[in-house]
Enzyme design. Sequence first.
Site, PDB file in Angstrom:
ATOM      1  N   GLU A  53      10.210 -12.705 -20.865  1.00 23.63           N
ATOM      2  CA  GLU A  53       9.794 -11.335 -20.540  1.00 23.63           C
ATOM      3  C   GLU A  53       8.578 -10.943 -21.397  1.00 23.63           C
ATOM      4  OE1 GLU A  53      10.042  -9.190 -18.371  1.00 23.63           O
ATOM      5  OE2 GLU A  53       9.632  -7.250 -19.264  1.00 23.63           O
ATOM      6  N   ASN A  69       1.122   0.160   5.865  1.00 25.69           N
ATOM      7  CA  ASN A  69       1.606  -0.601   4.707  1.00 25.69           C
ATOM      8  C   ASN A  69       2.446  -1.753   5.252  1.00 25.69           C
ATOM      9  OD1 ASN A  69       2.840  -1.457   2.272  1.00 25.69           O
ATOM     10  ND2 ASN A  69       4.541  -0.041   2.621  1.00 25.69           N
ATOM     11  N   GLY A  70       2.141  -2.974   4.836  1.00 27.29           N
ATOM     12  CA  GLY A  70       2.938  -4.104   5.286  1.00 27.29           C
ATOM     13  C   GLY A  70       2.086  -5.157   5.960  1.00 27.29           C
ATOM     14  N   GLU A  84       0.523  -9.658 -17.967  1.00 25.92           N
ATOM     15  CA  GLU A  84       0.194  -8.506 -17.123  1.00 25.92           C
ATOM     16  C   GLU A  84      -0.769  -7.551 -17.823  1.00 25.92           C
ATOM     17  OE1 GLU A  84       4.201  -7.568 -14.593  1.00 25.92           O
ATOM     18  OE2 GLU A  84       4.339  -7.282 -16.737  1.00 25.92           O
ATOM     19  N   TRP A 100      -3.533  -2.169  -1.401  1.00 26.66           N
ATOM     20  CA  TRP A 100      -3.380  -3.362  -2.239  1.00 26.66           C
ATOM     21  C   TRP A 100      -3.650  -4.512  -1.280  1.00 26.66           C
ATOM     22  CZ3 TRP A 100       0.709  -7.263  -2.859  1.00 26.66           C
ATOM     23  CH2 TRP A 100       0.582  -7.993  -4.039  1.00 26.66           C
ATOM     24  N   CYS A 149       0.852  -1.191   0.000  1.00 22.23           N
ATOM     25  CA  CYS A 149       0.000   0.000   0.000  1.00 22.23           C
ATOM     26  C   CYS A 149       0.885   1.238   0.000  1.00 22.23           C
ATOM     27  CB  CYS A 149      -0.829   0.021   1.267  1.00 22.23           C
ATOM     28  SG  CYS A 149      -1.661  -1.536   1.584  1.00 22.23           S
ATOM     29  N   ARG A 195       1.522   1.814  -6.045  1.00 21.75           N
ATOM     30  CA  ARG A 195       1.806   0.880  -4.949  1.00 21.75           C
ATOM     31  C   ARG A 195       0.577   0.061  -4.546  1.00 21.75           C
ATOM     32  NH1 ARG A 195       6.329   1.860  -2.112  1.00 21.75           N
ATOM     33  NH2 ARG A 195       5.366   0.888  -0.315  1.00 21.75           N
ATOM     34  N   LYS A 227       3.033  -2.138  -8.388  1.00 25.66           N
ATOM     35  CA  LYS A 227       4.336  -1.924  -9.022  1.00 25.66           C
ATOM     36  C   LYS A 227       5.492  -2.374  -8.142  1.00 25.66           C
ATOM     37  CE  LYS A 227       6.909   0.716 -12.069  1.00 25.66           C
ATOM     38  NZ  LYS A 227       6.933  -0.390 -13.033  1.00 25.66           N
ATOM     39  N   HIS A 235       9.495 -31.126 -27.368  1.00 18.66           N
ATOM     40  CA  HIS A 235       9.584 -32.005 -26.200  1.00 18.66           C
ATOM     41  C   HIS A 235       8.360 -31.873 -25.293  1.00 18.66           C
ATOM     42  CE1 HIS A 235      13.539 -33.235 -27.316  1.00 18.66           C
ATOM     43  NE2 HIS A 235      14.030 -32.005 -27.241  1.00 18.66           N
ATOM     44  N   LYS A 243       4.871  -9.632 -20.147  1.00 14.74           N
ATOM     45  CA  LYS A 243       4.159  -8.410 -20.599  1.00 14.74           C
ATOM     46  C   LYS A 243       2.747  -8.766 -21.046  1.00 14.74           C
ATOM     47  CE  LYS A 243       6.765  -6.893 -19.160  1.00 14.74           C
ATOM     48  NZ  LYS A 243       7.044  -6.149 -17.993  1.00 14.74           N
TER      49      LYS A 243
HETATM   50  C1  G6P Z   1       6.268  -6.270  -9.170  1.00 12.52           C
HETATM   51  C2  G6P Z   1       5.853  -5.593 -10.462  1.00 12.52           C
HETATM   52  C3  G6P Z   1       6.709  -6.125 -11.611  1.00 12.52           C
HETATM   53  C4  G6P Z   1       8.190  -5.933 -11.300  1.00 12.52           C
HETATM   54  C5  G6P Z   1       8.553  -6.616  -9.981  1.00 12.52           C
HETATM   55  C6  G6P Z   1       9.972  -6.283  -9.547  1.00 12.52           C
HETATM   56  O1  G6P Z   1       5.895  -7.602  -9.197  1.00 12.52           O
HETATM   57  O2  G6P Z   1       4.483  -5.793 -10.717  1.00 12.52           O
HETATM   58  O3  G6P Z   1       6.389  -5.398 -12.779  1.00 12.52           O
HETATM   59  O4  G6P Z   1       8.953  -6.454 -12.344  1.00 12.52           O
HETATM   60  O5  G6P Z   1       7.682  -6.147  -8.951  1.00 12.52           O
HETATM   61  O6  G6P Z   1      10.080  -4.913  -9.267  1.00 12.52           O
HETATM   62  P1  G6P Z   1      11.446  -4.164  -9.093  1.00 12.52           P
HETATM   63  O7  G6P Z   1      11.066  -2.774  -8.675  1.00 12.52           O
HETATM   64  O8  G6P Z   1      12.212  -4.887  -8.011  1.00 12.52           O
HETATM   65  O9  G6P Z   1      12.156  -4.212 -10.385  1.00 12.52           O
END
Ligand code: G6P
Length: 587
Positions: A463, A100-101, A470, A74, A2, A27, A582, A486, A467
Site C-alpha cells: 500500500e 460515461n462508460g 500515485e 477521463w 467520466c 471521476r 478516483k 532472493h 501511495k
Molecule cells: C481507483 C483509484 C484507487 C482506488 C481504486 C479502488 O483505481 O484510483 O485509489 O483504490 O480505484 O476504488 P474503490 O472505490 O473501489 O475503493
Amino acid sequence: MCSIIGYCGSREAAPILVKGLKRMEYRGYDSAGVATENENEIQVRKGTGRVSDVNSNVKLDDLSGKSGIGHTRWATHGKVTDLNAHPHTSNSGKIAIVHNGTIENFEELKRHLESEGYSFKSETDSEVIANLLQKNYETTKDVTKTLRKTVSELQGHYAFVAMFENGQLTAARSREPLIIGVGRDDLFLSSDVLGFIEYTDEAIYVKNKNFVILEKGKFEIFNYDGKHVEGKPTKVSKEFGDVYKDHYAYFTLKEIHEQPETILKAGEKALDEIKSASDYIRDAKNIYITGSGTSYNAALIAKQILSKYAKIKAEPIMASELQFSPDIIEKNSVLISISQSGETADVLDAVKIAKEANCKIIAIVNPLTSSLAREADVTIGMNCGPEIGVVATKSFTSQLVILYKIAQKLNGGNLEIDFRQTSESISKILKDSKNIQQTAGKLKGISDIYVLGSGIHWPIAIEASLKLKELTYIHAEGIPSGELKHGPLALIDDNVFVIIINPNDPTYEGTLTSARKIKSRSGAKIIGISDVKSDLYDYRIEIPKMSESQFPILEIIPIQLLSYYIAREKDTDPDYPRNLAKSITVK
Ligand code: G6P
C-alpha cells in the site's frame, strides 16, 4: 471514466452544472464541457483541462438557459483534445449528449451511421449516441420511443444524459451510475449525488437498464422493455455534500489529517451488521476477499487479521482478475468486498460472479447508497465522509478498523483494541509532520524507492508503494523483507531509497537483517518507520509504541504524508494525479 450531469428547472443551468462538475472532478479531470438550451437552440462550450481552467478559458458558466448538461472526462476512447471533450452534438445540432462508460459496439454503429450520411468530428465512442438519437428521433418523432430504440441498439456499460433542442432532458443507465436529484423546482441527473447535493438531498437511484424522461418539471422512468418503473426517493446524507478543503491546501492533506476522527467512526452504529457479517463468515464454506487498488491492499491485510485473530482462512482475490478464474469461487461461500466508492466496475463484476455461485456478499463501503451496498447481503459503512483526493487515504484506515472489528466479533471478544489510543497515536504522528516533510525533500530527485515489511507489514509496504507511485510518480515497490535476498537486492544501489516498516514486533529482527544486507552492499539510504531507534536508519520516522494489532493502522500514516510532501516538492497536484481517476466505473 467520466462524470455526467443534467439540470432543468427555474434557475440558470450553467453555473449549477459547473459547480456540480467541480465536485465530481474526482471521476475524471482531462476535459470539461457544458451545453445549454436557450430559445430552442443548443450552445456548447468545452475544452481540455480541469473544470476551473476550462471555465476561465471559455466561460462555461456564462452560457444562458434553464436546461443543460455537463461533463468531466477521463479519456478512454480518443486523446485528450477539445474535439473529444463532451458534450457532443448530433449532426443536426439538435441533440447534445454527455456520456460515461463504453459503447462496445460503437465501431459497427458508426460505420452504419456513416453509410447513411452521418459524419463524426471526434474519436470518441460517445458521439454515436448523439447521432443514433437523432436518427431514431427523426423516424419516431417521440422522445420516449427514441430512447427505447436507441438503448436497444447500444451495447456496453454506459450512462448518458441527452438534451433535445427544446431543452428536454433524457438519460439512460446500463451498469454505470445514474441518479435523479429531485429539488423543489428543479430536477437533476447525475453520476453522483455530489453533483446536486447542495440543492437537494432527495435522490432516486436509477436501476440498471432503465431510462428517464424529464418533462415539464416531472420525471418518468422506464425499463428497457418500455415498461413504466416506480422511482423510490432516498434521503441522502448531507454529509456527502461537505466537500470543502477548510484551511488545507489540498483535499488529500485534509483527508490524511481527518484520520484520528474517521477511524473512530468506522463501522460505528453497525453492531448488528458486524454480527451478521461474522455469522456469515462462520457458516461459510470458504471466505474470499476482494477489492481494487488500495481496497485490495486492505483485502491482503484482512487475510492476515482473520487468520491471526479469528483463526479463519480467507483468500484475497484481485477484483479485476476474478473474471479470468471464476471457478476459484466455490458455492455457498462468502465474498467480503471492500470498496470506498462502492462503484468500481471490477468489484461489482466480482460480486456478480460470487452471487451466481450462491455466495453471501459482505460489503465494506463508504456511501451506503452505492451500487455495492445495494447488491450486498450485509453492508458495513466506513462513515469516513467524502474522500475527494483521488489517492485513497482515510478510507484505507477505516477499512482496516472494520476488518479488526469483524475479527473481534469472530474471536469472541478476546481481541482488545483501544481505537481511542490508536486515534491519539495518529494525531501524534501528524503533529510530527515537520520531520516527514524534511525527509520528503531528500527523495524528490530519486527514481526508485523500495518498501520492505514482513508479516502484516508486507501488505502495508505494498500500500505504501502504491501511495508513492500515485502521488510522487516515483517507481516504488513493496517487497517482503525476507525476499530481498532472493532477487530485488540486485536492484539496490547508491541511488535508491529503501523504506523499512519495522515496528518492534516479531518481524522486527528479520527486517533489520535485510536492512543490514542493504547497508553492507550499497550506499542506499534507509528510512526506518519504527517505534525503536537503530543505527541502520539514515532517517527515522517515529511511530508511537503500540500493541501489535494497532501497528498497521499507524504505519501507513507517515507514508501517506511522505508521499504527499514529495508530491508538493515536485510541484504536482496531490488531489488529481496524472492519468488516474478516483472511481473507475468502466472495465
Ligand atoms: C481507483 C483509484 C484507487 C482506488 C481504486 C479502488 O483505481 O484510483 O485509489 O483504490 O480505484 O476504488 P474503490 O472505490 O473501489 O475503493
